[in-house]
Scaffold this active site. Structure first.
Site, PDB file in Angstrom:
ATOM      1  N   SER A 240       0.860  -1.182   0.000  1.00 28.89           N
ATOM      2  CA  SER A 240       0.000   0.000   0.000  1.00 28.89           C
ATOM      3  C   SER A 240       0.896   1.232   0.000  1.00 28.89           C
ATOM      4  CB  SER A 240      -0.914   0.005   1.220  1.00 28.89           C
ATOM      5  OG  SER A 240      -0.132   0.232   2.369  1.00 28.89           O
ATOM      6  N   LYS A 241       0.260   2.363  -0.105  1.00 33.50           N
ATOM      7  CA  LYS A 241       0.986   3.643  -0.198  1.00 33.50           C
ATOM      8  C   LYS A 241       2.026   3.825   0.893  1.00 33.50           C
ATOM      9  CE  LYS A 241       0.051   6.202  -3.708  1.00 33.50           C
ATOM     10  NZ  LYS A 241       1.221   6.433  -4.537  1.00 33.50           N
ATOM     11  N   ARG A 242       1.703   3.313   2.092  1.00 34.33           N
ATOM     12  CA  ARG A 242       2.634   3.588   3.193  1.00 34.33           C
ATOM     13  C   ARG A 242       3.965   2.838   3.033  1.00 34.33           C
ATOM     14  NH1 ARG A 242       2.287  -0.831   6.559  1.00 34.33           N
ATOM     15  NH2 ARG A 242       0.498  -2.043   5.899  1.00 34.33           N
TER      16      ARG A 242
END
Ligand code: GLU
Length: 468
Positions: A240-242
């Site tokens: 994911s983005k993180r």
């Protein structure tokens, strides 16, 4: 199958950007098709009209273009094929493989509630499956799915995956407004486009069971299935983005060469022995479905940087200059003038062995692009103390008439260092500062050879008089 031309595809839904998982899926399909002299086609699954903007489609095409994954023929729009999807649903209806279901949302909800209360499966069993007494009311077209037995997905990565047919409902093929469902459209499109191998993320594995039922109903030959594990972050959790950059163009903006990205993405989930670093030609020679692993691959930015360094070192100088131009354009920076391109090209031999990215090349090659008078960073200014400036001044005289070759320059500079009782490194510092304006650069000999005598003397003169 051996006589048949292999056709693979990438079928992205426009989401506004190209996820690296999609990029990897595209790469695997591209490698497989190209390796076998087959075709690789692109279908934009643009049936979700709200999300399918021209910009979102453009983002996919841009990602493909940057990665160098060329596809055969025109990009196909799934939405544009709605009429054909309807036609096939009607055909299934006529052949008794599908039926009109008039159940309303409320009836379906009530069915589920009762089933739940009675402890039965909540899978909807339409009362219309075998009825002919059709009312004049809106209906959906449902697949008359087998109610007994099993559906087996013979998957090249996961092995045989067996699904009990009692766990699959009579899925909707065509909604009451006449639009096709995703499940139906994919099968019709893959069949019509002649797709022989469906290689995609394993989040679609369950869909395969349903899609197989449509192939069977139509009497169409099923493609070969290969469902690849998704990419995870460094912590092993779903990407994911993180975890960092998930969009493929973010990697372009970080300045990784596309060839390195292809190499790195190929290794995310696929292996050929212990080979980590390889060219496209090798990937094409080695790629096979058997090399795809069953467990999720983890994104590893350190590895990517190493792969990038290897690719930069392998790439020829002119190509690297062109890639730097591409990087500047992707990041919205001014492009290099012709003379800057020439200067960077001339310097490339001494930059490319250690660079981990295209901006890294630019940074290391700054000395070749810089224009006089150079500005000195703090460390360089500090090194250019009065004593060093005096030595640089002497050097300008000594370098006037010597032949401009590495051997001669080494001789002159070593002699100069000796005459001042200095180790060569002590002389190299001020020279480095004078030639590049900073303390990290290629070797002083390389810089002198790249910029030539006149520019070298001018920079040494500038530096000798700096701080005056
Ligand atoms: N459109 C789907 C997606 O973007 C892929 C469908 C498929 O590969 O069958 O996830």
């Amino acid at each position: 199958m051996s006589q048949q031309e292999i056709v693979t595809r990438i079928a992205p839904s426009p989401t506004g950007y190209m996820h690296i998982g999609t990029a990897r899926t595209a790469l695997f399909n591209w490698l497989y098709a190209r390796k076998h002299g087959g075709r690789f086609v692109l279908r934009v699954e643009d049936t979700d009209r709200a999300r399918s903007t021209p910009e979102a489609t453009r983002a996919i095409l841009d990602g493909m273009a940057w990665l160098g994954l060329d596809y055969d023929g025109e990009a196909v729009s799934q939405f544009a094929r709605a009429e054909r999807h309807r036609e096939v649903a009607e055909q299934m209806l006529a052949q008794g493989h599908a039926y009109k279901c008039f159940s309303t949302q409320e009836e379906i909800a009530a069915f589920r509630e009762t089933a739940k209360a009675e402890g039965r499966s909540t899978l909807f069993l339409s009362p219309w499956r075998d009825r002919e007494d059709h009312p004049a009311a809106p209906y959906v077209i449902r697949l008359k799915a087998p109610r007994e037995g099993v559906t087996v997905i013979a998957d090249q990565v996961q092995g045989d995956v067996t699904i009990q047919n009692t766990t699959l409902d009579d899925m909707i093929l065509l909604r009451s407004d006449g639009t096709p469902t995703y499940m139906h459209a994919v099968v019709v499109d893959d069949h019509d486009m002649g797709v022989t191998h469906v290689i995609r993320g394993d989040d679609h594995l369950n869909n395969a069971a349903r899609q197989i039922q449509i192939y069977a109903a139509m009497g169409w030959e099923e493609p070969v299935w290969a469902h690849i594990p998704l990419i995870h972050g460094e912590d092993g959790k779903k990407l994911s983005k993180r975890h960092g950059a998930t969009g493929v163009m973010e990697y372009a903006e970080m300045g990784y060469p596309a060839s390195a990205m292809r190499n790195y993405l190929a290794r995310l989930g696929w292996a050929h022995g212990d080979d980590e670093l390889f060219t496209d030609a090798q990937a094409l020679e080695w790629f096979d479905l058997g090399g795809i692993g069953k467990s999720p691959a983890r994104l590893d930015m350190k590895k990517l940087a190493n792969v990038a360094a290897w690719h930069i070192a392998q790439t020829d100088d002119a190509d690297l200059v062109a890639q730097v131009q591409g990087y500047l354009s992707v990041t919205g920076q001014d492009s290099l003038s012709q003379s800057q391109q020439d200067a960077l090209g001339a310097a490339m031999y001494c930059l490319k062995d250690r660079a981990k990215s295209l901006p890294d090349l630019l940074e290391k090659g700054q000395f070749a692009l810089a224009e006089r008078p150079l500005s000195f960073d703090d460390k360089a200014a500090k090194v250019l103390d009065p004593v060093s400036r005096g030595i640089l001044n002497e050097l300008t005289a000594q370098l006037q008439n010597v032949s401009w070759s590495r051997d001669t320059l080494e001789g002159v500079l070593n002699t100069a260092a000796d005459s001042h009782g200095l180790k060569f490194g002590k002389l190299a510092g001020p020279l480095r500062a004078a030639l590049s304006g900073r303390m990290i650069s290629p070797s002083v000999f390389d810089m002198m050879l790249v910029i030539g005598r006149d520019e070298t003397l001018a920079r040494l003169t500038d530096a000798a008089s700096s701080g005056d």
